[in-house]
Design an enzyme around this catalytic site. Sequence first.
Site, PDB file in Angstrom:
ATOM      1  N   LYS A 101       6.475  -4.903   5.549  1.00 24.04           N
ATOM      2  CA  LYS A 101       5.600  -4.829   4.561  1.00 24.04           C
ATOM      3  C   LYS A 101       6.442  -4.112   3.287  1.00 24.04           C
ATOM      4  O   LYS A 101       6.615  -2.628   3.291  1.00 24.04           O
ATOM      5  CB  LYS A 101       4.304  -4.036   4.721  1.00 24.04           C
ATOM      6  N   GLU A 147       6.770  -0.481   7.241  1.00 24.42           N
ATOM      7  CA  GLU A 147       6.512  -0.663   5.770  1.00 24.42           C
ATOM      8  C   GLU A 147       7.518   0.325   5.014  1.00 24.42           C
ATOM      9  O   GLU A 147       7.319   1.671   5.001  1.00 24.42           O
ATOM     10  CB  GLU A 147       5.152  -0.109   5.504  1.00 24.42           C
TER      11      GLU A 147
HETATM   12  P1  13P Z   1      -1.136  -0.483  -1.896  1.00 26.82           P
HETATM   13  O1  13P Z   1      -1.215  -1.909  -1.979  1.00 26.82           O
HETATM   14  O2  13P Z   1      -2.077  -0.050  -2.772  1.00 26.82           O
HETATM   15  O3  13P Z   1       0.355   0.058  -2.301  1.00 26.82           O
HETATM   16  O4  13P Z   1      -1.405  -0.025  -0.404  1.00 26.82           O
HETATM   17  C1  13P Z   1      -0.852  -0.650   0.381  1.00 26.82           C
HETATM   18  C2  13P Z   1      -0.525   0.154   1.520  1.00 26.82           C
HETATM   19  O5  13P Z   1      -0.919   0.191   2.777  1.00 26.82           O
HETATM   20  C3  13P Z   1       0.190   1.567   1.299  1.00 26.82           C
HETATM   21  O6  13P Z   1       0.558   2.110   2.583  1.00 26.82           O
END
Ligand code: 13P
Length: 340
Positions: free
Chosen positions: A220, A178
């Site tokens: 992500k 991510e």
């Molecule tokens: P959000 O969709 O609120 O950004 O959260 C996703 C997430 O896992 C952030 O690390």
Amino acid sequence: MSAESELHASLKALVQKGKGILAADESGPTIAKRFKAIGVESTEENRRAYRALILGAPGLGEFVGGVILYEETLGQQADDGTPLPQLAARQGIVPGIKVDAGTIPLALAPGDEVTQGLDGLAKRLAVYKEQGARFAKWRAVYNVSDTLPSRMAVEANAQALARYAAICQEQGVVPIVEPEVLIAGAHTMARCAEVTEAVLHEVFHALHRQQVMFELMLLKPSMVVPGKSHPQQATPAEVAAQTIRVLRRTVPAAVPSINFLSGGQSPAEATANLDAINRTGSHPWQLTFSYGRALQEPALKAWKGQAANARASRDALLKRARLNGAACDGRFTAAMEGAD
Ligand code: 13P
């Protein structure tokens, strides 16, 4: 089972048409902020009650293939004694775990951040696996300005993401990688695109250097959007076009699924943008969601810490999950927002 067969089996369950991931892995300070907004104190019991409520929402498994949990949740139980990871698994939702230890300022790079948590990760993963986790998440963040993020930050975060992903795959745990280009600021959409492209190039270069198997990971990312305080906001079609352009330039076709974060978009925006992305034609990867706030905000507001609101809270969560499920196929319409 070998680590590689475990990875294949978990991915098969996670990557399913019309399904995404629920991010319910808010750390202590973050869940306290979410609870404060609805007037609820962040006690261990309140966190348990709320997470049992959402994970046990009947029908959630129709649109959600995986849920990211926080360490505390892995060890908690529903009212009837069912461990919370099992409550999710019972409806076909694969339990996962946030394994990073949050961000700190990057030394000698004012304004940049780096994510920590690599020390002892392999050992921690073994324990999480025992508790039912089959995939993991590590979040890197990038602040945006005319000069940020620095080259140093782009490289340091890519290195950490790749080391994390390699450790996960060795342990048979699917890594979600991510890299979040933050929405905060007044920067243009073009600047967000430029930063996102540089970040993703570096991340995949580092993943390659660390021998990470692209077929056995999930990405992500954030979408390409103007900064939240930029005067001109973008339409879903513009977000989709810019996001896809950057992803096609940077993400190998071997990656099976791209699960966007919502990153401060409203629930309605996050759904409309995902839908527009899926209307751009066919791409090598599945394009779906891994939303935290955009899935949970209405459910939290409906709950307000009261057991009597459980039904309304679950309905609100299911509605967002269903609409995002439709957006995964480019079948969402604005009229669906009005329907219950
Ligand atoms: P959000 O969709 O609120 O950004 O959260 C996703 C997430 O896992 C952030 O690390």
